[in-house]
Design a protein around this motif. Structure first.
Motif, PDB file in Angstrom:
ATOM      1  N   ALA A 145       0.819  -1.208   0.000  1.00  0.00           N
ATOM      2  CA  ALA A 145       0.000   0.000   0.000  1.00  0.00           C
ATOM      3  C   ALA A 145       0.853   1.259   0.000  1.00  0.00           C
ATOM      4  O   ALA A 145       0.542   2.238  -0.687  1.00  0.00           O
ATOM      5  N   LEU A 146       1.954   1.250   0.763  1.00  0.00           N
ATOM      6  CA  LEU A 146       2.810   2.428   0.822  1.00  0.00           C
ATOM      7  C   LEU A 146       3.465   2.689  -0.532  1.00  0.00           C
ATOM      8  O   LEU A 146       3.559   3.846  -0.982  1.00  0.00           O
ATOM      9  N   ASP A 147       3.905   1.639  -1.206  1.00  0.00           N
ATOM     10  CA  ASP A 147       4.511   1.787  -2.540  1.00  0.00           C
ATOM     11  C   ASP A 147       3.536   2.448  -3.500  1.00  0.00           C
ATOM     12  O   ASP A 147       3.893   3.347  -4.266  1.00  0.00           O
ATOM     13  N   VAL A 148       2.281   1.974  -3.465  1.00  0.00           N
ATOM     14  CA  VAL A 148       1.274   2.508  -4.380  1.00  0.00           C
ATOM     15  C   VAL A 148       0.964   3.970  -4.047  1.00  0.00           C
ATOM     16  O   VAL A 148       0.831   4.812  -4.940  1.00  0.00           O
ATOM     17  N   LEU A 149       0.859   4.289  -2.766  1.00  0.00           N
ATOM     18  CA  LEU A 149       0.580   5.671  -2.376  1.00  0.00           C
ATOM     19  C   LEU A 149       1.717   6.600  -2.779  1.00  0.00           C
ATOM     20  O   LEU A 149       1.479   7.727  -3.228  1.00  0.00           O
ATOM     21  N   GLU A 150       2.955   6.150  -2.620  1.00  0.00           N
ATOM     22  CA  GLU A 150       4.093   6.985  -3.021  1.00  0.00           C
ATOM     23  C   GLU A 150       4.106   7.207  -4.528  1.00  0.00           C
ATOM     24  O   GLU A 150       4.450   8.301  -5.005  1.00  0.00           O
ATOM     25  N   LEU A 151       3.727   6.183  -5.279  1.00  0.00           N
ATOM     26  CA  LEU A 151       3.615   6.341  -6.725  1.00  0.00           C
ATOM     27  C   LEU A 151       2.522   7.344  -7.072  1.00  0.00           C
ATOM     28  O   LEU A 151       2.685   8.197  -7.951  1.00  0.00           O
ATOM     29  N   ARG A 152       1.409   7.263  -6.363  1.00  0.00           N
ATOM     30  CA  ARG A 152       0.321   8.206  -6.611  1.00  0.00           C
ATOM     31  C   ARG A 152       0.754   9.638  -6.352  1.00  0.00           C
ATOM     32  O   ARG A 152       0.386  10.550  -7.103  1.00  0.00           O
ATOM     33  N   VAL A 153       1.514   9.856  -5.288  1.00  0.00           N
ATOM     34  CA  VAL A 153       1.986  11.214  -5.003  1.00  0.00           C
ATOM     35  C   VAL A 153       2.820  11.740  -6.160  1.00  0.00           C
ATOM     36  O   VAL A 153       2.628  12.878  -6.629  1.00  0.00           O
ATOM     37  N   VAL A 161      -3.579  15.821  -0.044  1.00  0.00           N
ATOM     38  CA  VAL A 161      -4.656  14.834  -0.134  1.00  0.00           C
ATOM     39  C   VAL A 161      -4.153  13.445   0.247  1.00  0.00           C
ATOM     40  O   VAL A 161      -4.855  12.666   0.909  1.00  0.00           O
ATOM     41  N   LEU A 162      -2.940  13.117  -0.143  1.00  0.00           N
ATOM     42  CA  LEU A 162      -2.411  11.770   0.072  1.00  0.00           C
ATOM     43  C   LEU A 162      -1.506  11.654   1.299  1.00  0.00           C
ATOM     44  O   LEU A 162      -1.116  10.540   1.671  1.00  0.00           O
ATOM     45  N   GLN A 163      -1.171  12.764   1.936  1.00  0.00           N
ATOM     46  CA  GLN A 163      -0.229  12.700   3.051  1.00  0.00           C
ATOM     47  C   GLN A 163      -0.791  11.953   4.256  1.00  0.00           C
ATOM     48  O   GLN A 163      -0.080  11.176   4.901  1.00  0.00           O
ATOM     49  N   VAL A 164      -2.073  12.166   4.579  1.00  0.00           N
ATOM     50  CA  VAL A 164      -2.655  11.488   5.738  1.00  0.00           C
ATOM     51  C   VAL A 164      -2.651   9.970   5.569  1.00  0.00           C
ATOM     52  O   VAL A 164      -2.185   9.247   6.459  1.00  0.00           O
ATOM     53  N   PRO A 165      -3.156   9.426   4.437  1.00  0.00           N
ATOM     54  CA  PRO A 165      -3.085   7.967   4.299  1.00  0.00           C
ATOM     55  C   PRO A 165      -1.663   7.426   4.281  1.00  0.00           C
ATOM     56  O   PRO A 165      -1.408   6.325   4.788  1.00  0.00           O
ATOM     57  N   ILE A 166      -0.719   8.194   3.737  1.00  0.00           N
ATOM     58  CA  ILE A 166       0.681   7.754   3.762  1.00  0.00           C
ATOM     59  C   ILE A 166       1.171   7.664   5.205  1.00  0.00           C
ATOM     60  O   ILE A 166       1.821   6.686   5.599  1.00  0.00           O
ATOM     61  N   ASP A 167       0.874   8.676   6.002  1.00  0.00           N
ATOM     62  CA  ASP A 167       1.308   8.669   7.408  1.00  0.00           C
ATOM     63  C   ASP A 167       0.691   7.505   8.169  1.00  0.00           C
ATOM     64  O   ASP A 167       1.355   6.853   8.989  1.00  0.00           O
TER      65      ASP A 167
END
Length: 225
Positions: free
Chosen positions: A93-101, A211-217
């Motif tokens: 999940a973290l990999d995908v979120l970082e890609l999204r950012v 927008v994506l920082q909270v789910p990443i954290d």
């Protein structure tokens, strides 16, 4: 080439697809090369022409080959998108979120500079749809993010994002179904749309990251347990 036989439950067409895909990715043919004819491939593999035809059709659909009527079949790409997608499915999940950012911050910046009236209409409609469905609506959230990508008016950017969107959607849906993940921040999404509408690239980029920082954290905290 050696004559092929189907392995286990795998059909002969699937076996030929795998064989041709491997030859493409290993450099047997270069981009722009013309493949041997169906008759030649069938003879080399010891199979029927119909089987070859079906396998080629699969690879055309996958974007590796291109059929030109009257000219033959040509190599369009030697990079196998299916292999990339399989790797994406094993990403965390973290990999995908970082890609999204990485993708969406730049997309927001471009969208703010290039959006037109039709884009703004789609963005506002998508935001209204997200608000109506609530802060756990993964499908509505993805509609909004795709609208932002399309507002870049960059065909390559849009195709890349569409290619990965299935995995992004699966990851998002799975994450939002977990009670430990935060809800979608509707106000942050509204601020992102506003920044794009205002034509402010820098603010739009910051809003996309927010927008994506909270789910990443949250995901990082879960992984550190």
């Amino acid at each position: 080439m050696e004559a092929l036989r189907a392995a286990g439950r795998q059909s002969l067409v699937d076996t030929v697809v795998d064989q041709l895909r491997a030859q493409l990715t290993e450099g047997e043919w270069a981009v722009g090369d013309r493949l041997p004819t169906e008759h030649e491939l069938a003879a080399q593999l010891g199979i029927g022409r119909n089987t070859v035809r079906e396998a080629v059709r699969v690879l055309v659909h996958a974007g590796l080959l291109e059929s030109q009527q009257g000219s033959g079949t040509f190599v369009r790409s030697t990079a196998d998108p299916a292999a990339v997608l399989r790797s994406m499915r094993h990403a965390g999940a973290l990999d995908v979120l970082e890609l999204r950012v990485a993708l969406e911050a730049e997309a927001a910046r471009l969208a703010a500079a290039r959006r037109d009236d039709a884009d703004l209409e789609r963005l506002r409609a998508a935001l209204d749809g997200l608000r109506a469905q609530g802060d756990r609506a993964a499908d509505a959230d993805m509609v909004l993010h795709l609208a932002i990508i399309e507002a870049t008016h960059n065909a390559a950017f849009t195709e890349v994002y569409r290619f990965f969107s299935a995995q992004v959607h699966e990851s998002l849906a799975a994450s939002l179904g977990d009670h430990e993940m935060p809800p979608i921040d509707l106000d942050a999404h509204a601020a992102l749309v506003d920044a794009i509408a205002d034509g402010d690239p820098a603010t739009a980029e910051r809003a996309a990251r927010a927008v994506l920082q909270v789910p990443i954290d949250v995901v990082r905290a879960l992984l550190d347990r």
